[in-house]
Design a protein around this motif. Structure first.
Motif, PDB file in Angstrom:
ATOM      1  N   GLN A 141       0.776  -1.234  -0.059  1.00  0.00           N
ATOM      2  CA  GLN A 141      -0.226  -0.200   0.024  1.00  0.00           C
ATOM      3  C   GLN A 141       0.956   1.144   0.047  1.00  0.00           C
ATOM      4  N   LEU A 142       1.924   1.019   0.764  1.00  0.00           N
ATOM      5  CA  LEU A 142       2.838   2.486   0.927  1.00  0.00           C
ATOM      6  C   LEU A 142       3.501   2.556  -0.405  1.00  0.00           C
ATOM      7  N   ARG A 143       3.996   1.575  -1.135  1.00  0.00           N
ATOM      8  CA  ARG A 143       4.527   1.708  -2.564  1.00  0.00           C
ATOM      9  C   ARG A 143       3.734   2.182  -3.561  1.00  0.00           C
ATOM     10  N   ALA A 164       0.968   4.217  -2.968  1.00  0.00           N
ATOM     11  CA  ALA A 164       1.011   5.408  -2.553  1.00  0.00           C
ATOM     12  C   ALA A 164       2.146   6.303  -2.973  1.00  0.00           C
ATOM     13  N   GLY A 165       3.276   5.748  -3.231  1.00  0.00           N
ATOM     14  CA  GLY A 165       4.541   6.712  -3.690  1.00  0.00           C
ATOM     15  C   GLY A 165       5.274   7.100  -2.696  1.00  0.00           C
ATOM     16  N   VAL A 166       5.127   6.428  -1.380  1.00  0.00           N
ATOM     17  CA  VAL A 166       5.762   6.794  -0.382  1.00  0.00           C
ATOM     18  C   VAL A 166       7.287   6.402  -0.688  1.00  0.00           C
ATOM     19  N   ALA A 167       8.405   7.324  -0.240  1.00  0.00           N
ATOM     20  CA  ALA A 167       9.694   7.175  -0.554  1.00  0.00           C
ATOM     21  C   ALA A 167      10.234   5.985   0.509  1.00  0.00           C
ATOM     22  N   ASN A 168      11.692   5.419   0.200  1.00  0.00           N
ATOM     23  CA  ASN A 168      12.249   4.584   1.324  1.00  0.00           C
ATOM     24  C   ASN A 168      11.454   3.438   1.711  1.00  0.00           C
ATOM     25  N   ILE A 169      10.719   2.760   0.967  1.00  0.00           N
ATOM     26  CA  ILE A 169      10.020   1.562   1.582  1.00  0.00           C
ATOM     27  C   ILE A 169      10.713   0.390   0.990  1.00  0.00           C
TER      28      ILE A 169
END
Length: 81
Positions: free
Chosen positions: A61-63, A65-70
């Motif tokens: 889900q985080l990936r 959403a484009g969240v960095a450093n996952i």
């Protein structure tokens, strides 16, 4: 499906105090299918504690959403007792 890894001794071990605590172990692993090294995390989840989402689902889900450093997601599984 099945995903296989070769692992050795854990390089990280965390133990929470008490019988209800969680335990996490981390390993450097060889990912047989993808022919590369990976970090394998083995964690015990507490029964009846909080969110029902697995860590793998949260990473996806985080990936998305484009969240960095996952961390790069390879696979996850949850075993039932």
């Amino acid at each position: 499906g099945q995903h296989d890894f070769f692992v050795g001794k854990p390089i990280f071990v965390s133990e929470s105090p008490g019988a209800a605590g969680s335990r996490t172990r981390g390993y450097v692993a060889w990912d047989i299918q993808n022919k590369r090294f990976a970090f394998l995390k083995d964690a015990w989840r507490r029964k009846g504690g909080g969110s029902s989402a697995t860590e793998g689902k949260v990473l996806l889900q985080l990936r998305a959403a484009g969240v960095a450093n996952i961390p790069t997601y390879v696979c996850d599984a949850e075993l039932q007792d």
